[in-house]
Design an enzyme around this catalytic site. Structure first.
Site, short mmCIF file in Angstrom:
data_model
loop_
_atom_site.label_atom_id
_atom_site.label_comp_id
_atom_site.label_asym_id
_atom_site.label_seq_id
_atom_site.Cartn_x
_atom_site.Cartn_y
_atom_site.Cartn_z
CG LEU A 1 -98.63 -100.88 7.90
CD1 LEU A 1 -98.28 -102.04 6.92
CD2 LEU A 1 -97.29 -99.62 7.91
CB ILE B 1 -96.13 -99.82 34.74
CG1 ILE B 1 -95.14 -101.11 35.11
CG2 ILE B 1 -95.83 -98.54 34.55
CD1 ILE B 1 -93.53 -100.46 36.11
N GLY B 2 -99.19 -100.20 36.00
CA GLY B 2 -100.62 -99.56 35.86
C GLY B 2 -101.52 -99.76 35.06
CD1 TRP C 1 -94.78 -88.44 24.87
CD2 TRP C 1 -96.35 -89.22 25.20
NE1 TRP C 1 -94.18 -88.84 24.95
CE2 TRP C 1 -95.29 -89.91 25.31
CE3 TRP C 1 -97.32 -90.11 26.46
CZ2 TRP C 1 -94.26 -91.43 25.91
CZ3 TRP C 1 -96.93 -91.63 26.92
CH2 TRP C 1 -95.76 -92.11 26.36
CG HIS D 1 -92.33 -102.92 24.79
ND1 HIS D 1 -92.08 -102.01 25.07
CD2 HIS D 1 -93.71 -101.37 23.79
CE1 HIS D 1 -92.09 -101.14 26.09
NE2 HIS D 1 -93.54 -100.45 25.13
#
Length: 775
Positions: free
Chosen positions: A18, A433-434, A563, A696
């Site tokens: 998907l 942020i990285g 996580w 995003h």
């Protein structure tokens, strides 16, 4: 006879079919017909698996193109007005506009699906919200299921959970005012499902596990009275926590069954047996839908057999929640997963087989599944006795941790003075942020190295070239604090887990995080420790390329825990503290190597918060302790950063402050800086970098839009304590959009700097020559 069923299955496909189909569609490389074909194939496969496992009813509606809460909003006609789209004429391409944004509109906000790492899009509601007819996708899924000869059990997010998660642009708007209209919309959906011949509908209400205000509980019952007026039989599905505190109330609702999570909350069963109406079904969630360890089948049978005697065919057996949260199948695993560890695991397909064993044992007797039970017993015993699981040295070290190891030397105000003197940064310093884009070339090099086709030295040189490129680009853009870009890292948790003992890794254990984004969680099976430095050489090399401060980038202990698939044979706190000691060693070595800014990311800190408030204090105490154990080993002049993702921070701000990071960066752009308001009201004492653009979404905001967000932030947080950064890491983006977005971000920061700090802005440094010109 006991019946078996599932609340939902993974929809991404064992090979992430998907994901690749959706992303191909987004890039314009394939059309909607190809995407629909992939979706249909995945749904057919899941239906066949359920039938093969002997499930009485096949779940329909658990498939989603992006996420199931968005699909619920579209089903109910609740499309945000600002997009100008009609839910009745919604195409797949239109639905992705809501999820990813358009040139003129930011994407819908994201939040975590309760305490999981799965993200959902937040329904947008307001005074003008109207519910009604929407997309036909659920009805089509039911028709597909029935056409293949299966009894369809549609799954639908319930009205309480939908309304609880919804948000309004107007904070004064009372969402409960929409309850009557929402109930009417649900009634229409359920009536239509009944007309399709559906006998049972699974109505998911995980919000019942929260500490809800009385008005919301009253509204939940009232909405169900309206919605169930002409509906199929309803199975009220609860999960992730206990709901027995509402048992007496729920027993009066017009449903015909209740699903209980007996993995997370086994003690609620007795209360429910005392309140269960005589005609209700009890769905017992006894197989863990959130973790990957094999079920102790014999233990669960001993719990289910008395239930079967008491309830007869009113007993249903299921996983604790949707299997969306675990990988698809062990059948696709290769040599990366040690053979003994593999024998301890069950992914979604294996959990279906476990469910089938329980069903057969209950209905036909244990003799017919003697071999399966014996195999499960052996696996449970082998894991319990495995030498690789327990490490006496780790246990002794953990026992030696004391409070002095979880405190910085000086309070923040003193540290801030020393850090300003040491780092010499301008006001409103800019950083990222990285991570930077993981290009196809980077992925190809990593894959070749993993396959053994590229030697260690050549791999190191290729990664160093990528680092040098990332540093040069940042210097050219004028960023103040740089990162090395993380080209060598496959994932922010997996990368570190591969370098720690006590972790194992799958080849294809992918789990959906949001949209097409999938992660492959590590498996923590044993005691954790760091055998050697993990990032020091890379950070030292990156710092050697620039005069500007280079951040050392680490993942924090709580996020490593959240996580991963975590061992269930000891308290989570103990595992978190073991990880914290490993990170502490790395922090100490980074500082010794000359790295003066160290970022310890904790995006999952809020995610780990228990759903029941009564359990908050205990979690927050050990989570804060784990972060401080990892970070409080540096000198005052060394600056500790942390990053947190989409979260409702307001309730835990005292604990975030107690972490005592010098700088925290948070995702705020989709909320238009509203998430920052809580930090302002709390008077958060340290420095904050609120994200000024959403990574995003492919949408690039203008410098003026970023400046407006920074203006708003400066009205909440004193500007001298503000940093400027994107919402999150840039791993999933491409270089052209990344550079343009960062160029605009730096432009916005400098504009505000000139306005608020004119004297210092005149002295601000000019960008040095690009690295390539100095080599």
């Amino acid at each position: 006879m006991a019946q078996t069923h599932v609340l939902g299955l993974p929809r991404i496909g064992a090979q992430r079919e998907l994901k690749f189909a959706v992303e191909s569609f987004w890039r314009g490389e394939s059309g909607e017909a190809a995407l629909q074909e992939t979706g249909l194939a995945l749904r057919r496969r899941n239906r066949a698996l359920q039938a093969a496992a002997g499930l009485a009813r096949v779940t329909a509606g658990d498939f989603a193109w992006y996420d199931h809460l968005l699909d619920t909003a579209l089903l109910l006609g609740a499309v945000p007005e600002r997009f100008g789209l009609d839910a009745r004429r919604m195409t797949l391409a239109d639905s992705f506009k809501l999820a990813r944004g358009t040139p003129s509109q930011p994407a819908m906000a994201m939040t975590k699906w309760f305490d999981t790492n799965y993200h959902v899009l937040v329904p947008e509601v307001g005074p003008g919200t109207q519910f009604g007819e929407g997309v036909e996708w659920l009805y089509e899924a039911v028709a597909e299921t029935q056409a293949e000869g299966f009894a369809a059990k549609p799954v639908l997010v319930g009205p309480l959970t939908f309304l609880w998660l919804a948000r309004s642009a107007d904070p004064a708007f009372d969402r409960l005012g929409l309850a009557p209209a929402l109930a009417t919309a649900y009634a229409a959906v359920l009536k239509r499902l009944k007309a399709q011949g559906v006998e049972w509908v699974q109505l998911d209400e995980p919000a019942l596990a929260l500490d809800l205000p009385p008005a919301w509980l009253d509204a939940a019952g009232t909405m169900l009275q309206v919605a169930a007026a002409d509906a199929p039989r309803l199975l009220l599905a609860t999960y992730f926590e206990r709901v027995d505190q509402h048992a007496e109330r729920i027993a009066q609702w017009p449903v015909q069954g209740i699903h209980l999570d007996l993995v997370r909350a086994p003690r609620q069963l007795d209360t429910w047996l005392a309140h269960l109406p005589s005609h209700w079904v009890l769905s017992a969630g006894v197989i863990d839908g959130r973790n990957i360890w094999r079920c102790d089948l014999r233990r669960e049978l001993s719990r289910l057999q008395p239930l079967q005697q008491a309830l007869g065919d009113r007993l249903w057996v299921a996983p604790s929640c949707s299997l969306l949260h675990v990988p698809v199948s062990l059948a696709f695993e290769g040599p990366s997963l040690p053979a003994d560890v593999r024998g301890w695991l069950a992914f979604a397909h294996e959990k279906l087989q476990e469910l089938a064993v329980l069903g057969r044992a209950l209905n036909e007797g244990t003799a017919v599944v003697r071999e399966e039970l014996a195999e499960a017993d052996a696996a449970i015993a082998a894991r319990r006795e495995a030498p690789r699981v327990h490490n006496a040295w780790v246990r002794r070290r953990l026992a030696g941790v004391d409070e002095s190891m979880t405190q910085r030397n000086s309070p923040y105000a003193r540290r801030a003075e020393l850090q300003r003197a040491a780092l010499q940064l301008p006001p409103l310093p800019t950083t990222t942020i990285g991570s930077f884009p993981q290009t196809p070339a980077i992925r190809a090099v990593r894959a070749a190295h993993k396959r053994g086709e590229l030697g260690a030295f050549d791999y190191l040189q290729r990664m160093r070239a990528e680092i040098a490129d990332a540093v040069a680009r940042q210097e050219a853009l004028g960023l103040d604090v740089l990162v090395h870009g993380e080209a060598e890292r496959n994932d922010m948790v997996e990368y570190f887990g591969e370098r720690l003992w006590g972790f194992a890794f799958s080849d294809n254990g992918w789990v959906q995080s949001y949209g097409s984004r999938c992660v492959k969680p590590p498996i923590i099976y044993g005691d954790v420790f760091r055998p050697e430095p993990m990032t020091v050489d890379t950070a030292r090399y990156a710092q050697s390329l620039t005069e500007r401060p280079m951040k050392g980038m680490l993942t924090g202990p709580v996020t490593m825990l959240q996580w991963s698939f975590v061992r269930d044979d000891q308290p989570r706190e103990q595992t978190a503290l073991q990880i914290a000691l490993a990170i502490r060693d790395e922090v100490k070595d980074l500082e010794a190597a000359g790295i003066r800014i160290i970022q310890i990311d904790e995006p999952a800190f809020r995610e780990g918060l228990p759903l029941a408030r009564a359990d908050w204090d205990a979690y927050l105490a050990w989570a804060v302790r784990a972060f401080k154990l990892a970070s409080c080993t540096v000198a005052d002049a060394t600056q500790i950063h942390t990053h947190m993702c989409y979260s409702e921070f307001n309730d835990i701000l005292p604990s975030i402050a107690a972490m005592d990071a010098d700088v925290i960066t948070i995702e705020t752009s989709r909320s238009r800086m509203k998430l920052l308001d809580g930090f302002g009201r709390f008077a958060y004492p340290n420095e904050i970098g609120p994200g000024v653009y959403d990574i995003h979404s492919p949408r690039l905001p203008s410098p003026e839009e970023m400046l407006a967000l920074l203006d708003r932030a400066a009205g909440v947080i004193p500007p001298e304590r503000l940093w400027v950064n994107p919402d999150c890491g840039l791993k999933t983006r491409g270089w052209p959009e990344t550079e343009e977005a960062l160029r605009r971000m730096v432009q916005a920061a400098r504009a505000l700097r000139e306005r608020l700090f004119p004297a210092r802005a005149q002295q601000q440094e000019t960008a040095p020559a690009p690295l390539s010109a100095r080599l």
